[in-house]
Design a protein around this motif. Structure first.
Motif, PDB file in Angstrom:
ATOM      1  N   ARG A 123       0.879  -1.171   0.000  1.00 18.12           N
ATOM      2  CA  ARG A 123       0.000   0.000   0.000  1.00 18.12           C
ATOM      3  C   ARG A 123       0.913   1.216   0.000  1.00 18.12           C
ATOM      4  NH1 ARG A 123      -4.996  -2.073   1.116  1.00 18.12           N
ATOM      5  NH2 ARG A 123      -5.087  -3.768   2.607  1.00 18.12           N
ATOM      6  N   LEU A 124       0.839   1.950  -1.082  1.00 23.25           N
ATOM      7  CA  LEU A 124       1.663   3.138  -1.230  1.00 23.25           C
ATOM      8  C   LEU A 124       0.765   4.362  -1.149  1.00 23.25           C
ATOM      9  CD1 LEU A 124       3.777   1.886  -4.256  1.00 23.25           C
ATOM     10  CD2 LEU A 124       4.294   1.645  -1.829  1.00 23.25           C
ATOM     11  N   SER A 125       1.355   5.506  -1.179  1.00 26.10           N
ATOM     12  CA  SER A 125       0.588   6.737  -1.153  1.00 26.10           C
ATOM     13  C   SER A 125      -0.298   6.815  -2.396  1.00 26.10           C
ATOM     14  CB  SER A 125       1.539   7.933  -1.111  1.00 26.10           C
ATOM     15  OG  SER A 125       0.810   9.129  -1.150  1.00 26.10           O
ATOM     16  N   GLY A 126      -1.561   6.606  -2.213  1.00 21.38           N
ATOM     17  CA  GLY A 126      -2.504   6.745  -3.313  1.00 21.38           C
ATOM     18  C   GLY A 126      -2.780   5.504  -4.130  1.00 21.38           C
TER      19      GLY A 126
END
Length: 76
Positions: free
Chosen positions: A6-9
């Motif tokens: 899960r990354l930023s965005g």
């Protein structure tokens, strides 16, 4: 469908019993998706502009052995 990161965005996932070539999915918060080939890190199909894939491609480049091992586990 395990979540790989899960990354930023965005979220990176991979499906079991999926089609070739080995790839992973990138999904943005707004629902747009891309399929990215593990070997070349090039989009196979994408509703996401290249700039929107940058963080996912960077993560994948640093974690390619994990992606390859997960693909082999899910797609024997």
């Amino acid at each position: 469908m395990p979540t790989l990161a899960r990354l930023s965005g965005c979220t990176l996932t991979m499906y079991a019993a999926d089609h070739q070539p080995p790839h992973f999915q990138v999904r943005l918060r707004d629902g747009r998706e891309a399929l990215v080939e593990i070997t070349s890190l090039r989009p196979l199909s994408s509703a996401i502009a290249p700039r929107g894939l940058a963080a996912a491609i960077e993560w994948a480049a640093a974690n390619r052995p994990v992606l390859e091992a997960t693909w082999r586990e899910l797609n024997p």
